[in-house]
Design a protein around this motif. Structure first.
Motif, mmCIF file in Angstrom:
data_model
loop_
_atom_site.group_PDB
_atom_site.id
_atom_site.type_symbol
_atom_site.label_atom_id
_atom_site.label_comp_id
_atom_site.label_asym_id
_atom_site.label_seq_id
_atom_site.Cartn_x
_atom_site.Cartn_y
_atom_site.Cartn_z
ATOM 1 N N ASP A 67 15.366 55.648 56.594
ATOM 2 C CA ASP A 67 14.600 55.735 57.971
ATOM 3 C C ASP A 67 13.420 54.822 57.953
ATOM 4 N N ILE B 286 14.392 51.065 58.029
ATOM 5 C CA ILE B 286 14.824 50.684 59.326
ATOM 6 C C ILE B 286 13.624 50.597 60.288
ATOM 7 N N SER B 287 12.786 51.248 60.263
ATOM 8 C CA SER B 287 11.691 51.369 61.184
ATOM 9 C C SER B 287 10.695 50.142 60.716
ATOM 10 N N PRO C 130 13.251 46.101 61.480
ATOM 11 C CA PRO C 130 14.279 46.382 62.512
ATOM 12 C C PRO C 130 15.344 45.363 62.757
ATOM 13 N N VAL D 3 19.950 46.133 57.858
ATOM 14 C CA VAL D 3 19.974 47.377 58.729
ATOM 15 C C VAL D 3 21.495 47.305 59.083
ATOM 16 N N ILE E 81 18.669 59.889 62.551
ATOM 17 C CA ILE E 81 18.333 58.501 62.242
ATOM 18 C C ILE E 81 19.129 57.657 62.974
ATOM 19 N N GLY F 130 17.839 57.913 66.741
ATOM 20 C CA GLY F 130 16.641 57.476 66.908
ATOM 21 C C GLY F 130 16.451 56.052 66.832
ATOM 22 N N ARG F 131 16.939 55.440 65.842
ATOM 23 C CA ARG F 131 17.007 53.840 65.443
ATOM 24 C C ARG F 131 18.032 52.973 66.196
ATOM 25 N N PHE F 132 19.177 53.567 66.493
ATOM 26 C CA PHE F 132 20.137 52.707 66.770
ATOM 27 C C PHE F 132 20.550 53.034 68.339
ATOM 28 N N TYR G 251 25.691 49.289 69.884
ATOM 29 C CA TYR G 251 24.399 48.458 69.039
ATOM 30 C C TYR G 251 25.013 47.053 68.483
#
Length: 339
Positions: free
Chosen positions: A116, A119-120, A123, A128, A158, A161-163, A210
């Motif tokens: 995580d 990735i943050s 990006p 990734v 994750i 929140g990230r994708f 995504y």
């Protein structure tokens, strides 16, 4: 010798009285009594000794069973001690295994936290994209273990929140297209697996959206065409196949998240909607045909929002839509409302 023998034979026998013999030996009657008593005492002692020996032998015979019982008791006691040691050892091994599992789960949670963080912090890195399939695998794993359940929840958070949104900048690296396609193939394989549930398909569609947004942002027409073919083939397999793991929500989310792919998707939905169920070009049953109508409605609405200056003819084949609507609106059709 013969003459001597004949002479002895003719003589009278010699007789000796017991009294004369005792007097000659100097023994009187009192001495005889004492000798009798001693002999009787000796006989009694011999009898007692014999009886003692017999009692000892009998005692040994009686003690032998006790000695055997004590040996069996000692053997059972030894077995009991061994069993206690074995049970204690198994208990310690079970505890050690639980500790190892707990440590392994803790290590995996820490690894997910590092993923995580990566990735943050990066990006736009092409690596990734390669993290999408393993994260989806962990998030969609069905298990009753609390430790694995915590890992699945962490991987799900994750992904969501990230994708949920594509990065503002394009991906770095020339191998972005290859990595995106490889990750997309794995994601579609996971989506088509039989053990996939509704929430898992939602996460799979999120990953597909995504990747599609990355293709659109980078203006990769080949990637967009490849993804469009994968979606249409999956839709056809879901509508006509006997056992499909996909569902209506999967394709509905794709239509909502990738409006640019709606025109080719509509082209593949129209034949399925127009044909009768169980026909070679139709859906498997009437229920799936109704889902096709709903997907067609959602895709047409999305294309209407995309059309510039209200001219939807640049995106859709209006004549094909009208033909499909006429078929659905016939009196014998059960899809008047959808039409």
């Amino acid at each position: 010798i013969v003459a001597a023998a004949a002479k002895i034979a003719t003589q009278k026998p010699i007789t000796i009285g017991m009294g004369d013999f005792l007097q000659a030996e100097g023994v009187d009657e009192e001495d005889l009594k004492d000798m009798d008593e001693e002999s009787s005492n000796n006989d009694d002692e011999e009898e007692e000794s014999d009886s003692d020996e017999m009692s000892e032998e009998e005692g040994d015979e009686i003690e032998n069973p006790n000695s055997e019982l004590s040996a069996e008791a000692k053997e059972m006691q030894m077995y009991t001690v061994q069993l206690e040691r074995m049970m204690k050892m198994r208990k310690e091994q079970r505890k050690a295994r639980k500790d190892m599992k707990r440590q392994a789960i803790h290590f995996r949670v820490r690894a997910l936290e590092l993923v995580d963080l990566y990735i943050s912090s990066n990006p736009t890195s092409v690596h990734v994209l390669s993290l999408l399939p393993p994260l989806l695998t962990v998030a969609t794993r069905q298990t009753s273990s609390k430790g694995m359940e915590s890992l699945s929840k962490r991987a799900t958070s994750i992904l969501r929140g990230r994708f949920s949104k594509a990065p503002s900048k394009g991906m770095e690296g020339s191998e972005m297209v290859e990595v995106s396609r490889a990750s997309g193939e794995l994601i579609f394989q996971l989506a088509h697996s039989k053990s996939t549930s509704g929430p898992s398909l939602r996460l799979a569609s999120l990953c597909v959206v995504y990747i599609g947004r990355l293709f659109i942002r980078s203006e990769d027409n080949d990637g967009i065409e490849w993804l469009s073919k994968k979606i249409t083939s999956s839709l056809h397999k879901y509508m006509t196949g006997r056992k499909a793991s996909l569902n209506y929500a999967f394709f509905s989310h794709l239509i909502e998240g990738l409006p640019a792919l709606c025109p080719p998707l509509i082209s593949s939905i129209l034949p399925l909607t127009k044909s009768q169920p169980s026909s070679p070009t139709g859906c498997r049953n009437a229920f799936l045909r109704g889902e096709c109508c709903l997907l067609l409605t959602a895709a047409v609405k999305t294309c209407c929002h995309l059309a510039k200056d209200g001219d939807i003819r640049s995106l859709l084949d209006i004549n094909a839509l009208l033909d499909t609507a006429k078929v659905l609106a016939t009196p014998e059709s059960t899809f008047k409302k959808d039409a």
